[in-house]
Design an enzyme around this catalytic site. Structure first.
Site, PDB file in Angstrom:
ATOM      1  N   ASP A 127      -8.279  -7.823  11.963  1.00  0.00           N
ATOM      2  CA  ASP A 127      -9.656  -7.334  11.808  1.00  0.00           C
ATOM      3  C   ASP A 127     -10.640  -8.463  11.480  1.00  0.00           C
ATOM      4  O   ASP A 127     -11.843  -8.328  11.676  1.00  0.00           O
ATOM      5  CB  ASP A 127      -9.737  -6.262  10.715  1.00  0.00           C
ATOM      6  CG  ASP A 127      -9.371  -4.883  11.240  1.00  0.00           C
ATOM      7  OD1 ASP A 127      -9.225  -4.728  12.465  1.00  0.00           O
ATOM      8  OD2 ASP A 127      -9.229  -3.957  10.412  1.00  0.00           O
ATOM      9  N   SER A 181      -4.665   4.781   5.906  1.00  0.00           N
ATOM     10  CA  SER A 181      -4.508   3.353   5.593  1.00  0.00           C
ATOM     11  C   SER A 181      -4.099   3.136   4.148  1.00  0.00           C
ATOM     12  O   SER A 181      -3.377   2.198   3.833  1.00  0.00           O
ATOM     13  CB  SER A 181      -5.820   2.610   5.845  1.00  0.00           C
ATOM     14  OG  SER A 181      -6.151   2.650   7.207  1.00  0.00           O
ATOM     15  N   ARG A 223       0.831  -1.218   0.000  1.00  0.00           N
ATOM     16  CA  ARG A 223       0.000   0.000   0.000  1.00  0.00           C
ATOM     17  C   ARG A 223       0.859   1.260   0.000  1.00  0.00           C
ATOM     18  O   ARG A 223       0.465   2.285  -0.553  1.00  0.00           O
ATOM     19  CB  ARG A 223      -0.977   0.006   1.179  1.00  0.00           C
ATOM     20  CG  ARG A 223      -0.312  -0.117   2.526  1.00  0.00           C
ATOM     21  CD  ARG A 223      -1.350  -0.187   3.646  1.00  0.00           C
ATOM     22  NE  ARG A 223      -0.764  -0.686   4.869  1.00  0.00           N
ATOM     23  CZ  ARG A 223      -1.091  -0.242   6.079  1.00  0.00           C
ATOM     24  NH1 ARG A 223      -1.995   0.693   6.225  1.00  0.00           N
ATOM     25  NH2 ARG A 223      -0.529  -0.754   7.140  1.00  0.00           N
ATOM     26  N   PHE A 243     -14.480  -3.031   0.496  1.00  0.00           N
ATOM     27  CA  PHE A 243     -15.382  -1.905   0.240  1.00  0.00           C
ATOM     28  C   PHE A 243     -15.189  -1.338  -1.169  1.00  0.00           C
ATOM     29  O   PHE A 243     -15.978  -0.514  -1.623  1.00  0.00           O
ATOM     30  CB  PHE A 243     -15.172  -0.818   1.304  1.00  0.00           C
ATOM     31  CG  PHE A 243     -15.102  -1.360   2.702  1.00  0.00           C
ATOM     32  CD1 PHE A 243     -15.987  -2.344   3.124  1.00  0.00           C
ATOM     33  CD2 PHE A 243     -14.141  -0.923   3.602  1.00  0.00           C
ATOM     34  CE1 PHE A 243     -15.924  -2.877   4.401  1.00  0.00           C
ATOM     35  CE2 PHE A 243     -14.060  -1.454   4.883  1.00  0.00           C
ATOM     36  CZ  PHE A 243     -14.957  -2.430   5.288  1.00  0.00           C
ATOM     37  N   ARG A 271      -1.887  -4.937   3.068  1.00  0.00           N
ATOM     38  CA  ARG A 271      -1.562  -4.186   4.276  1.00  0.00           C
ATOM     39  C   ARG A 271      -0.183  -4.476   4.860  1.00  0.00           C
ATOM     40  O   ARG A 271       0.520  -3.538   5.248  1.00  0.00           O
ATOM     41  CB  ARG A 271      -2.628  -4.490   5.339  1.00  0.00           C
ATOM     42  CG  ARG A 271      -2.284  -3.944   6.704  1.00  0.00           C
ATOM     43  CD  ARG A 271      -3.424  -4.179   7.696  1.00  0.00           C
ATOM     44  NE  ARG A 271      -3.040  -3.713   9.025  1.00  0.00           N
ATOM     45  CZ  ARG A 271      -2.763  -4.505  10.056  1.00  0.00           C
ATOM     46  NH1 ARG A 271      -2.833  -5.822   9.924  1.00  0.00           N
ATOM     47  NH2 ARG A 271      -2.416  -4.012  11.220  1.00  0.00           N
ATOM     48  N   GLU A 296     -18.981   4.680   0.036  1.00  0.00           N
ATOM     49  CA  GLU A 296     -18.236   4.138  -1.102  1.00  0.00           C
ATOM     50  C   GLU A 296     -19.032   4.179  -2.398  1.00  0.00           C
ATOM     51  O   GLU A 296     -18.472   4.381  -3.473  1.00  0.00           O
ATOM     52  CB  GLU A 296     -17.786   2.704  -0.801  1.00  0.00           C
ATOM     53  CG  GLU A 296     -16.781   2.583   0.340  1.00  0.00           C
ATOM     54  CD  GLU A 296     -17.430   2.572   1.727  1.00  0.00           C
ATOM     55  OE1 GLU A 296     -18.679   2.585   1.814  1.00  0.00           O
ATOM     56  OE2 GLU A 296     -16.688   2.555   2.736  1.00  0.00           O
ATOM     57  N   HIS A 312      -5.498  -3.650   1.648  1.00  0.00           N
ATOM     58  CA  HIS A 312      -5.939  -4.606   2.671  1.00  0.00           C
ATOM     59  C   HIS A 312      -6.674  -5.790   2.051  1.00  0.00           C
ATOM     60  O   HIS A 312      -7.616  -6.321   2.625  1.00  0.00           O
ATOM     61  CB  HIS A 312      -6.818  -3.914   3.711  1.00  0.00           C
ATOM     62  CG  HIS A 312      -6.067  -2.909   4.554  1.00  0.00           C
ATOM     63  ND1 HIS A 312      -5.361  -1.873   4.004  1.00  0.00           N
ATOM     64  CD2 HIS A 312      -5.942  -2.799   5.898  1.00  0.00           C
ATOM     65  CE1 HIS A 312      -4.809  -1.149   4.972  1.00  0.00           C
ATOM     66  NE2 HIS A 312      -5.127  -1.695   6.137  1.00  0.00           N
TER      67      HIS A 312
END
Lengths: 317, 281
Positions: free
Chosen positions: A120, A40, A13, A86, A170, A61, A112
């Site tokens: 998560d 992020s 990322r 998302f 990530r 989104e 991610h």
């Protein structure tokens, strides 16, 4: 056997963030949208340097994708940023109608992705996104393997006119591809030459494939490792040529075996050069909480799993 | 300003075009199309600043996005009558290999269409994006959008409505076709939304009513009033009170003709009520 050096672990990322920052300076038409995940997605530098071209849309989104599609009218090149879950499943219909069917030049940049999102858990660990996106007519699907390649891909997709899904992750992983290397959309990259088995990997599994190739080499199995950063359009010629040479194939990806790279490779081989194939991928399951390394081990997505699959497929020849 | 009588003649012709399109293929959405005939004619003939010809990027001209794509018959008719493509092409509505798909699309390259629509709730977002690009390009032209009232049940609209107010998007005019009907019945019966005006106002929009959405002068005046309000740090919403099926008596005030085509006899009645003015295609 050609070997590669990890120049230091880095997250893919951040490669995206660096690429976007460079694009901001290079191309005035590049705009960025983010759904409350600027840090992020590593979009802070672009935001700081070009506030007028950065659009914070909030946790919305669907609106982000629609806006991105509209922004192309008048010549902007929008890069949307949020987590892979998302970026795809949540907004599938918006992407389908306003981006893919409408043929808009939107770059959907998804961090991610996969199980290495880690702690998560399954709500955020999408393992279906490659399948979702490759099913859309006209959509280019890219899954990069390290920091350098992600940065190069980010730069390259700005110069390509059409919708793109760019998938990255990530955790900090090995960075081993050349700095400022060329990125050719749709072109496979042969990393090692081999004669006994072809390992076709994408994303975080490419480094694992190289590690597996070393182990296999020690066991007297010569593995040809191919990095498929572009899952669609797929470099069929490279896959067919290698499969015909080695006679068996392992595919490796951080994704469900249904709908992923493995299935795309299987289709190409079934149509052109039927070849025994093993798929290193998740087995139609959701993920769970854990560290990235723990999860990769539990779900069979590491070098060890690739070695096992390679030995199995060699025996099937 | 064009002669109102001439514009009304065009509306009559557009109504003929609508019912002839859907009748020929025994499918399509005449009700909402008829209700918006005045709006489309006003927009394309009187209100929007348009360039000759069609360029996807639409720089230096106003843009329009249809969010409720199912009223494609009125959109196609007015685009054709405004010179975007030959009116004869209306003959191909919903046929195989046509550019006039059931719902509008850019996919077949039909001039005048900048975004596919049909799956509801996406048009305001798209219009916001186009409006943002206009600002970045220092292009002072406006972006218009039309949504159905039932369509406002889609959540994405409210994401967009929130964004527009928070970011003071003031180069956009969103009209809502307030006909009170949707496929399954009245909007109140299906999913009552309460006061749409209050909702837009609560979200920070400037709201205007066009009480007579099927009165050409009233529609033009309303849209021009909306235009005059742009550039004031607020997005503009026009509540267009229309009658579904307007101009064909048996299609009016009901959801029954939302997505149903007239048979031969019904077509003849509808055509008798709307005289040929500009010439049938």
């Amino acid at each position: 056997m050609k070997t590669y050096t990890n120049t230091g672990n880095k997250d893919t990322r951040s490669g995206f963030g660096a690429g976007l920052e460079a694009l901001g300076k290079k191309n005035e038409n590049v705009v960025a949208l983010c759904a409350d995940l600027t840090g992020s997605l590593k979009m802070d530098a672009f935001k700081a340097n070009h506030p007028e071209r950065f659009f914070q849309v909030g946790i919305a989104e669907a609106n982000m994708i629609g806006m991105a599609a509209g922004m192309t009218i008048g010549g902007k090149i929008p890069f949307t940023g949020t987590f892979a879950n998302f970026s795809t499943g949540r907004v599938y219909d918006q992407i389908r109608q306003s981006v893919a069917y409408s043929g808009k030049n939107v770059k959907i940049c998804a961090s991610h992705a996969g199980i290495t999102l880690g702690e998560d858990g399954a709500t955020h660990q999408i393992l279906e996104d490659i399948g979702l996106m490759k099913m859309l007519p006209g959509m280019t699907v890219i899954n990069t393997c390290d920091y350098n390649q992600t940065k190069a891909a980010t730069l390259a997709i700005a110069d390509y006119d059409g919708p793109v899904y760019l998938r990255f992750g990530r955790p900090k992983v090995a960075n081993f591809t050349p700095e400022n290397g060329a990125f050719n959309i749709g072109k496979a990259v042969e990393l090692t030459e081999g004669n006994d088995v072809t390992i076709i990997a994408t994303g975080h599994l490419v480094w694992e494939a190289l590690e597996a190739a070393k182990t296999l080499n020690e066991a007297g199995i010569s593995a040809e490792v191919i990095n498929i950063h572009t899952i669609k359009p797929l470099d069929a010629n490279a896959i067919i040529a290698s499969a015909q040479k080695t006679g068996c194939v392992v595919t490796a990806e951080e994704h469900n075996y249904m709908g992923g790279l493995g299935e795309s490779v299987a289709r190409v081989l079934a149509e052109n050069a039927p070849t025994p194939q093993e798929m290193v991928a998740t087995q139609d399951t959701f993920g769970e909480s854990g560290t990235p390394a723990q999860l990769m081990e539990k779900y069979g997505l590491n070098a060890e799993a690739i070695v096992t699959a390679a030995k199995k497929v060699v025996a099937r020849k | 300003m064009a002669d109102i009588a001439q514009l009304e003649d065009m509306v009559t012709q557009v109504r003929r075009d609508i019912i002839r399109q859907v009748h020929k293929v025994n499918s399509g959405h005449p009700g909402g199309s008829l209700g918006c005939a005045e709006f489309f004619v006003a927009l394309y003939q009187e209100v929007m600043n348009r360039k000759e010809g069609f360029n996807m990027n639409g720089e230096g001209e106003d843009l329009f996005f249809l969010s409720n794509g199912h009223i494609s018959p009125v959109f196609y008719s007015v685009l054709a009558r405004s010179g975007y493509f030959p009116v004869e092409e209306l003959n191909t509505f919903r046929l195989l290999n046509s550019r006039l798909q059931g719902h509008p699309t850019t996919h077949e390259g039909l001039p005048g269409i900048r975004m596919a629509s049909g799956s509801l709730g996406q048009g305001i977002s798209v219009a916001l994006g186009a409006a943002a690009t206009k600002k970045l390009n220092n292009d002072n032209h406006l972006v218009y959008a039309l949504c159905g009232d039932g369509e406002l049940q889609e959540g994405q609209n409210w994401e967009a409505i929130m964004y527009a107010a928070a970011n003071k998007v003031d180069n956009i005019i969103v009209s809502i076709d307030l006909n009170g009907q949707q496929i399954d019945g009245s909007t109140d019966a299906v999913l009552g939304m309460g006061s749409i005006r209050s909702k837009f106002e609560a979200f920070g929009w400037d709201v205007l009513d066009v009480k007579e959405g099927n009165n050409m002068s009233a529609v033009i005046d309303g849209l021009k009033a909306a235009k005059a309000k742009t550039g004031n740090k607020k997005p503009i919403c026009v509540l267009l009170h229309t009658i579904m099926g307007n101009g064909v008596d048996f299609m009016m005030h009901t959801h029954a003709w939302h997505g149903k085509a007239p048979n031969d006899e019904q077509l003849a009645i509808g055509l008798a009520q709307n005289a040929e003015t500009l010439g049938d295609y």
